[in-house]
Write an enzyme that holds these catalytic residues in place. Sequence first.
Site, PDB file in Angstrom:
ATOM      1  CG  LEU A  46     -44.540  88.765  30.702  1.00  0.00           C
ATOM      2  CD1 LEU A  46     -44.978  90.216  30.569  1.00  0.00           C
ATOM      3  CD2 LEU A  46     -43.081  88.689  31.080  1.00  0.00           C
ATOM      4  N   PRO A  47     -45.996  86.288  34.189  1.00  0.00           N
ATOM      5  CG  PRO A  47     -44.987  86.638  36.272  1.00  0.00           C
ATOM      6  CD  PRO A  47     -44.950  87.098  34.851  1.00  0.00           C
ATOM      7  CB  THR A 104     -52.296  81.643  31.887  1.00  0.00           C
ATOM      8  OG1 THR A 104     -51.684  80.541  31.222  1.00  0.00           O
ATOM      9  CG2 THR A 104     -53.762  81.331  32.144  1.00  0.00           C
ATOM     10  CE  LYS A 143     -52.953  77.515  30.822  1.00  0.00           C
ATOM     11  NZ  LYS A 143     -52.283  76.227  30.873  1.00  0.00           N
ATOM     12  CE  LYS A 166     -52.121  83.187  36.227  1.00  0.00           C
ATOM     13  NZ  LYS A 166     -51.223  83.258  35.099  1.00  0.00           N
TER      14      LYS A 166
HETATM   15  P1  NAD Z   1     -42.419  82.214  36.100  1.00  0.00           P
HETATM   16  O1  NAD Z   1     -42.798  83.069  37.243  1.00  0.00           O
HETATM   17  O2  NAD Z   1     -41.445  81.096  36.281  1.00  0.00           O
HETATM   18  O3  NAD Z   1     -41.840  83.135  34.900  1.00  0.00           O
HETATM   19  C1  NAD Z   1     -42.275  84.427  34.602  1.00  0.00           C
HETATM   20  C2  NAD Z   1     -41.056  85.259  34.265  1.00  0.00           C
HETATM   21  O4  NAD Z   1     -41.483  86.562  33.841  1.00  0.00           O
HETATM   22  C3  NAD Z   1     -40.112  85.478  35.459  1.00  0.00           C
HETATM   23  O5  NAD Z   1     -38.816  85.027  35.107  1.00  0.00           O
HETATM   24  C4  NAD Z   1     -40.163  86.986  35.693  1.00  0.00           C
HETATM   25  O6  NAD Z   1     -38.933  87.527  36.130  1.00  0.00           O
HETATM   26  C5  NAD Z   1     -40.523  87.488  34.308  1.00  0.00           C
HETATM   27  N1  NAD Z   1     -41.111  88.823  34.266  1.00  0.00           N
HETATM   28  C6  NAD Z   1     -42.129  89.330  34.997  1.00  0.00           C
HETATM   29  N2  NAD Z   1     -42.389  90.603  34.626  1.00  0.00           N
HETATM   30  C7  NAD Z   1     -41.515  90.897  33.639  1.00  0.00           C
HETATM   31  C8  NAD Z   1     -41.274  92.049  32.848  1.00  0.00           C
HETATM   32  N3  NAD Z   1     -41.994  93.159  32.985  1.00  0.00           N
HETATM   33  N4  NAD Z   1     -40.289  92.003  31.934  1.00  0.00           N
HETATM   34  C9  NAD Z   1     -39.549  90.887  31.785  1.00  0.00           C
HETATM   35  N5  NAD Z   1     -39.728  89.755  32.494  1.00  0.00           N
HETATM   36  C10 NAD Z   1     -40.691  89.771  33.413  1.00  0.00           C
HETATM   37  O7  NAD Z   1     -43.771  81.659  35.495  1.00  0.00           O
HETATM   38  P2  NAD Z   1     -43.955  80.435  34.455  1.00  0.00           P
HETATM   39  O8  NAD Z   1     -44.188  79.189  35.210  1.00  0.00           O
HETATM   40  O9  NAD Z   1     -42.879  80.482  33.407  1.00  0.00           O
HETATM   41  O10 NAD Z   1     -45.365  80.843  33.819  1.00  0.00           O
HETATM   42  C11 NAD Z   1     -45.480  81.893  32.872  1.00  0.00           C
HETATM   43  C12 NAD Z   1     -46.925  81.919  32.383  1.00  0.00           C
HETATM   44  O11 NAD Z   1     -47.240  80.661  31.775  1.00  0.00           O
HETATM   45  C13 NAD Z   1     -47.962  82.139  33.503  1.00  0.00           C
HETATM   46  O12 NAD Z   1     -48.981  82.960  33.036  1.00  0.00           O
HETATM   47  C14 NAD Z   1     -48.443  80.738  33.794  1.00  0.00           C
HETATM   48  O13 NAD Z   1     -49.766  80.752  34.320  1.00  0.00           O
HETATM   49  C15 NAD Z   1     -48.361  80.088  32.421  1.00  0.00           C
HETATM   50  N6  NAD Z   1     -48.157  78.635  32.391  1.00  0.00           N
HETATM   51  C16 NAD Z   1     -47.248  78.034  33.209  1.00  0.00           C
HETATM   52  C17 NAD Z   1     -47.088  76.650  33.144  1.00  0.00           C
HETATM   53  C18 NAD Z   1     -46.088  75.919  34.033  1.00  0.00           C
HETATM   54  O14 NAD Z   1     -46.138  74.669  34.078  1.00  0.00           O
HETATM   55  N7  NAD Z   1     -45.164  76.611  34.708  1.00  0.00           N
HETATM   56  C19 NAD Z   1     -47.831  75.888  32.231  1.00  0.00           C
HETATM   57  C20 NAD Z   1     -48.711  76.541  31.384  1.00  0.00           C
HETATM   58  C21 NAD Z   1     -48.867  77.919  31.465  1.00  0.00           C
END
Ligand code: NAD
Length: 294
Positions: free
Chosen positions: A65-66, A96, A171, A246
């Site tokens: 999740l975000p 994260t 992280k 964030k």
């Molecule tokens: P994103 O916003 O693309 O995906 C998050 C998903 O969670 C969304 O599809 C959203 O609809 C869903 N969501 C939110 N609340 C929800 C709930 N209550 N129930 C079900 N679904 C829900 O973000 P992302 O890029 O996939 O990143 C996710 C996590 O991974 C973050 O914490 C980010 O910091 C971390 N991260 C991202 C990357 C990257 O390159 N994108 C790399 C490493 C870590």
Amino acid sequence: MTQIAFIGLGHMGLPMARNLLKAGYPLKVFDLVRSAVDTLAGEGAIAAVSASAAVDQAQVVISMLPASRHVESLYLGRDGLLEQLPAGSLVVECSTIAPESARKVHAAARERGIELLDAPVSGGTAGAAAGTLTFMVGGAAEALEKARPLLAVMGQNIFHAGPEGAGQVAKVCNNQVLAVQMIATAEAMAMGVANGLDPAVLAEIMRQSSGGNWTLEKYNPWPGVMENAPASKGYSGGFMAELMAKDLGLAQETASHHGNSAPMGALALQLYRLLLKQGKGKQDFSVVQQLFVE
Ligand code: NAD
């Protein structure tokens, strides 16, 4: 085979879940965005209408999740998943989030006899798709051993960072370094190009020299230098600038807990806040390049 519930199918979660499916794991999936659920349902996952429906009968729950508030609202409280899951379940929380927030969820899980790991990842969307993520895991070593076969499907390097919350601490340290490197690379690319260098030539010289770093290897912020980098796709896909802001905020909080000074991280945070003010928060974090070009 282990029944898995996967919650959060965004940029990272979707390809991670897809790799588990490909490896033959039965998967129930849920996201607030219906199209993401439908995509995986089309590839063999069972679509759930809620997080609660997704975890029904699941032995392992994975979430991506975000931010902290999403994770706390999913797991904690009277309607939270920890109330619903039977003792002995395993939760692998990959988002994260603040180390403090992770420890809060750990404590609630422990009270209910549920094993939980904070397991944030590094490696970006490309690593998620290729199954080559790095997992930084906090929690009990025995829980990690149970989760290891699943983590090995989604990742290549699996580190036990330490006890509850330690994965998140590792992280935020890592992402602070990444942000600082990205900004320094963007600044240098703009300077070199403004002074007449070909961006691809400059990028290759720095990559092979002492300025070499991950952003030059895999993620050059200058458009057109790397065909598959977000910079070459209008800064779309990848890791959103608002998520980097964030993480830099989390790094500042983590530093202040023990009176540490993190000035490079603080400057990086300020630069990312500028980008957010410019309405670029949803673009890939390499869009920081645009702060240095006219
Ligand atoms: P994103 O916003 O693309 O995906 C998050 C998903 O969670 C969304 O599809 C959203 O609809 C869903 N969501 C939110 N609340 C929800 C709930 N209550 N129930 C079900 N679904 C829900 O973000 P992302 O890029 O996939 O990143 C996710 C996590 O991974 C973050 O914490 C980010 O910091 C971390 N991260 C991202 C990357 C990257 O390159 N994108 C790399 C490493 C870590």
